[in-house]
Design a protein around this motif. Structure first.
Motif, PDB file in Angstrom:
ATOM      1  N   PHE A  58       0.831  -1.208   0.000  1.00  0.00           N
ATOM      2  CA  PHE A  58       0.000   0.000   0.000  1.00  0.00           C
ATOM      3  C   PHE A  58       0.864   1.255   0.000  1.00  0.00           C
ATOM      4  N   GLU A  59       1.859   1.283   0.890  1.00  0.00           N
ATOM      5  CA  GLU A  59       2.695   2.478   1.001  1.00  0.00           C
ATOM      6  C   GLU A  59       3.516   2.689  -0.271  1.00  0.00           C
ATOM      7  N   GLY A  60       4.008   1.591  -0.844  1.00  0.00           N
ATOM      8  CA  GLY A  60       4.761   1.711  -2.086  1.00  0.00           C
ATOM      9  C   GLY A  60       3.899   2.236  -3.216  1.00  0.00           C
ATOM     10  N   THR A  61       2.665   1.742  -3.297  1.00  0.00           N
ATOM     11  CA  THR A  61       1.748   2.189  -4.343  1.00  0.00           C
ATOM     12  C   THR A  61       1.357   3.648  -4.140  1.00  0.00           C
ATOM     13  N   ARG A  62       1.157   4.053  -2.893  1.00  0.00           N
ATOM     14  CA  ARG A  62       0.774   5.442  -2.606  1.00  0.00           C
ATOM     15  C   ARG A  62       1.885   6.404  -3.017  1.00  0.00           C
ATOM     16  N   ILE A  63       3.115   6.077  -2.635  1.00  0.00           N
ATOM     17  CA  ILE A  63       4.246   6.935  -3.000  1.00  0.00           C
ATOM     18  C   ILE A  63       4.430   6.950  -4.516  1.00  0.00           C
ATOM     19  N   GLY A  64       4.309   5.772  -5.124  1.00  0.00           N
ATOM     20  CA  GLY A  64       4.456   5.685  -6.570  1.00  0.00           C
ATOM     21  C   GLY A  64       3.419   6.504  -7.307  1.00  0.00           C
ATOM     22  N   ALA A  65       2.174   6.464  -6.838  1.00  0.00           N
ATOM     23  CA  ALA A  65       1.106   7.217  -7.492  1.00  0.00           C
ATOM     24  C   ALA A  65       1.378   8.715  -7.445  1.00  0.00           C
ATOM     25  N   ALA A  66       1.865   9.190  -6.302  1.00  0.00           N
ATOM     26  CA  ALA A  66       2.174  10.617  -6.178  1.00  0.00           C
ATOM     27  C   ALA A  66       3.291  11.023  -7.138  1.00  0.00           C
ATOM     28  N   LEU A  67       4.319  10.195  -7.219  1.00  0.00           N
ATOM     29  CA  LEU A  67       5.438  10.503  -8.114  1.00  0.00           C
ATOM     30  C   LEU A  67       5.013  10.454  -9.576  1.00  0.00           C
ATOM     31  N   VAL A  68       4.237   9.430  -9.932  1.00  0.00           N
ATOM     32  CA  VAL A  68       3.768   9.295 -11.311  1.00  0.00           C
ATOM     33  C   VAL A  68       2.903  10.490 -11.699  1.00  0.00           C
ATOM     34  N   ALA A  69       1.996  10.890 -10.808  1.00  0.00           N
ATOM     35  CA  ALA A  69       1.119  12.032 -11.099  1.00  0.00           C
ATOM     36  C   ALA A  69       1.935  13.301 -11.317  1.00  0.00           C
ATOM     37  N   ARG A  70       2.945  13.491 -10.475  1.00  0.00           N
ATOM     38  CA  ARG A  70       3.791  14.687 -10.595  1.00  0.00           C
ATOM     39  C   ARG A  70       4.558  14.678 -11.919  1.00  0.00           C
ATOM     40  N   ASN A  71       5.083  13.521 -12.290  1.00  0.00           N
ATOM     41  CA  ASN A  71       5.874  13.435 -13.521  1.00  0.00           C
ATOM     42  C   ASN A  71       5.007  13.543 -14.771  1.00  0.00           C
ATOM     43  N   PRO A  89      -1.392   8.663 -29.499  1.00  0.00           N
ATOM     44  CA  PRO A  89      -0.169   8.020 -29.017  1.00  0.00           C
ATOM     45  C   PRO A  89      -0.418   6.582 -28.552  1.00  0.00           C
ATOM     46  N   LEU A  90       0.616   5.759 -28.710  1.00  0.00           N
ATOM     47  CA  LEU A  90       0.605   4.402 -28.162  1.00  0.00           C
ATOM     48  C   LEU A  90       1.554   4.395 -26.971  1.00  0.00           C
ATOM     49  N   ILE A  91       1.068   3.984 -25.820  1.00  0.00           N
ATOM     50  CA  ILE A  91       1.824   4.064 -24.572  1.00  0.00           C
ATOM     51  C   ILE A  91       2.227   2.660 -24.121  1.00  0.00           C
ATOM     52  N   TYR A  92       3.476   2.530 -23.667  1.00  0.00           N
ATOM     53  CA  TYR A  92       3.861   1.234 -23.106  1.00  0.00           C
ATOM     54  C   TYR A  92       4.836   1.403 -21.945  1.00  0.00           C
ATOM     55  N   CYS A  93       4.832   0.399 -21.067  1.00  0.00           N
ATOM     56  CA  CYS A  93       5.814   0.308 -19.981  1.00  0.00           C
ATOM     57  C   CYS A  93       6.402  -1.101 -20.020  1.00  0.00           C
ATOM     58  N   TRP A  94       6.818  -1.626 -18.878  1.00  0.00           N
ATOM     59  CA  TRP A  94       7.506  -2.918 -18.877  1.00  0.00           C
ATOM     60  C   TRP A  94       6.601  -4.049 -19.364  1.00  0.00           C
ATOM     61  N   ARG A  95       5.388  -4.160 -18.799  1.00  0.00           N
ATOM     62  CA  ARG A  95       4.516  -5.262 -19.209  1.00  0.00           C
ATOM     63  C   ARG A  95       3.062  -4.829 -19.384  1.00  0.00           C
ATOM     64  N   GLY A  96       2.857  -3.564 -19.667  1.00  0.00           N
ATOM     65  CA  GLY A  96       1.495  -3.088 -19.873  1.00  0.00           C
ATOM     66  C   GLY A  96       0.728  -2.973 -18.580  1.00  0.00           C
ATOM     67  N   GLY A  97       1.390  -2.448 -17.548  1.00  0.00           N
ATOM     68  CA  GLY A  97       0.781  -2.378 -16.221  1.00  0.00           C
ATOM     69  C   GLY A  97       0.380  -0.974 -15.818  1.00  0.00           C
ATOM     70  N   LYS A  98       0.666  -0.654 -14.546  1.00  0.00           N
ATOM     71  CA  LYS A  98       0.140   0.581 -13.961  1.00  0.00           C
ATOM     72  C   LYS A  98       0.753   1.837 -14.570  1.00  0.00           C
ATOM     73  N   ARG A  99       2.042   1.800 -14.894  1.00  0.00           N
ATOM     74  CA  ARG A  99       2.665   3.026 -15.404  1.00  0.00           C
ATOM     75  C   ARG A  99       2.031   3.461 -16.725  1.00  0.00           C
ATOM     76  N   SER A 100       1.988   2.557 -17.687  1.00  0.00           N
ATOM     77  CA  SER A 100       1.388   2.929 -18.975  1.00  0.00           C
ATOM     78  C   SER A 100      -0.123   3.073 -18.858  1.00  0.00           C
TER      79      SER A 100
END
Length: 355
Positions: A58-71, A89-100
Motif C-alpha cells: 500500500f505504502e509503495g503504491t501510494r508513493i508511486g502514485a504521487a510521483l507518477v502524477a507529478r511526472n 499516441p501508443l503508450i507502453y511500460c515494462w509489461r502493460g501495467g500501472k505506469r502505462s
C-alpha cells in the motif's frame, strides 16, 4: 481499460510511441522510434520498489502514485504541450501495467486517442526473439571469410558503397569481434538492444538480393549472435579475402593503434591469452608493448595467434569455404570501392551469384 489495449502489430497505426519506463530501462532497449517520457526516474523506481517490499504494498503504491502524477504533469507542461487535439499516441511500460495504464487513462480524459500496448515491452521483447528465430533464414548470405587483418570490415563497407546489401554485425555490436576488438571509448549495446537493431537491419533488406556479411563466430565481444542467423550464413556461400602479410600488419597497426594509448590495459588484455598461449610468450608480447614495438607485436599476433585460430575455425564453420571465390584485397589502398565493384562483377559471372 481492456478497450484501450492494442496489440504490437497495430503500432504502426499511431502518431507516436511513448515509452514511460525509466531512462535506464529505455537505454537498455526500446521499441524503434519510441520517445522516452518516464513517469518514474531511475531513483524513484528504486524508492517505490524498496518501499513496496520493505514497508508495505500500500505504502509503495501510494508513493508511486504521487510521483507518477507529478511526472505526468511535468510531461504535459513540457514534452506534450504542443500535441494537437487529434493526437493518437501508443503508450507502453515494462509489461502493460500501472505506469502505462495511468498515462493512457489520463491522456484519454484530456481528449487524446491514447492506447496502451498489450504486454508492454515484455511482449515486444518476446516478439523480437520469435522474429530472430525465423527472419534470418529468409535471406541468402555471402560471407566474407579471411584471416584477421585482411580488411574484411573495410571490404564490407566498400561493398555497401558499391550498392550491395551488407549486414555489418560488428557495427551493430560496437566491437571488432576479436579479443582485442573493443572500440575505444564505446560501450557495447545490451544484448536486447543488439537484437532490436539486428531485426531493424534485416527488415530493411530485399530477400531477392544476397546479403554480404563478415565471418563471425558465436560471440562478438559480449554479444551473442542468434543461432538462426549464425547457422544460415555459416552454410551459405563464401568469398575468401586474402591480403599480403605486409598489408595485414599495416592494417592492424592502423586499426588497433588506439590500444597503445593505454599500454597497461593492452597488457591486461594480452594476459587473457594465457591458456591459449604459454605464459612466456604472452610475457614477451607484453614486453613489446612496454617497448612500443608495434610492428613486431602485430606480426607476432598474426603469425602465432590469429592465423592458427583462423586455420582451426574457418573450415569447421563455413562448409562452402572449399568452393569459395578467392580475392586478393588491398585494404590500405584508396581504391577499396573499385575493388568491391570488381568483386561484384566477378560474382555476377560466377556460380555464387545464384546461391
Amino acid at each position: 481499460m481492456k478497450n484501450l489495449l492494442v496489440s504490437l502489430d497495430q503500432a504502426g497505426d499511431f502518431d507516436e510511441i511513448i515509452d514511460v519506463r525509466t531512462p535506464l530501462e529505455f537505454a537498455e532497449d526500446h521499441i524503434p522510434g519510441a520517445l522516452n517520457a518516464p513517469v518514474l526516474s531511475n531513483e524513484e523506481r528504486v524508492l517505490v520498489g524498496t518501499t513496496y517490499k520493505q514497508i508495505s504494498p500500500f505504502e509503495g503504491t501510494r508513493i508511486g502514485a504521487a510521483l507518477v502524477a507529478r511526472n505526468i504533469a511535468h510531461h504535459l507542461e513540457t514534452t506534450f504541450a504542443d500535441r494537437p487535439r487529434n493526437w493518437r499516441p501508443l503508450i507502453y511500460c515494462w509489461r502493460g501495467g500501472k505506469r502505462s495504464g495511468s498515462v493512457t487513462t489520463l491522456f484519454n480524459m484530456i481528449g487524446w486517442q491514447a492506447r496502451q500496448l498489450d504486454g508492454g515491452y515484455k511482449g515486444y521483447r518476446r516478439a523480437t526473439l520469435d522474429t530472430l528465430e525465423s527472419l534470418p533464414k529468409t535471406f541468402k548470405y555471402i560471407a566474407l571469410v579471411g584471416p584477421t587483418g585482411s580488411g574484411k570490415t573495410r571490404l564490407l563497407a566498400a561493398l555497401n558503397q558499391a550498392g550491395a546489401q551488407t549486414l555489418d554485425l560488428e557495427a551493430l555490436a560496437a566491437h571488432r569481434g576479436s579479443l582485442l576488438g573493443a572500440w575505444a571509448g564505446v560501450a557495447q549495446p545490451s544484448q536486447k538492444r543488439f537484437d532490436t537493431l539486428l531485426v531493424c537491419a534485416l527488415r530493411a533488406f530485399d530477400p531477392k538480393r544476397p546479403v554480404f556479411v563478415e565471418a563471425e563466430s558465436r560471440r562478438i565481444g559480449s554479444i551473442a549472435l542468434p543461432l538462426a542467423l549464425l547457422e544460415t550464413f555459416h552454410q551459405g556461400a563464401c568469398v575468401e579475402v586474402l591480403s599480403s602479410h605486409e598489408d595485414r600488419a599495416a592494417f592492424l597497426l592502423h586499426d588497433y593503434a588506439h590500444l597503445f594509448d593505454d599500454p597497461e590495459s593492452l597488457k591486461a588484455q594480452l594476459q587473457k591469452m594465457i591458456g591459449l598461449h604459454s605464459r612466456e610468450r604472452v610475457t614477451g608480447w607484453q614486453h613489446l608493448v612496454d617497448e612500443n614495438g608495434r610492428a613486431e607485436l602485430a606480426g607476432e599476433l598474426i603469425e602465432r595467434h590469429y592465423d592458427p585460430a583462423y586455420a582451426r575455425s574457418s573450415h569447421q564453420h563455413f562448409v562452402q569455404l572449399p568452393r569459395a571465390l578467392q580475392i586478393h584485397f588491398r585494404p590500405n589502398d584508396a581504391d577499396v570501392v573499385e575493388q568491391a565493384k570488381a568483386l561484384l562483377a566477378q560474382l555476377d559471372n560466377s556460380a555464387l551469384a545464384v546461391v
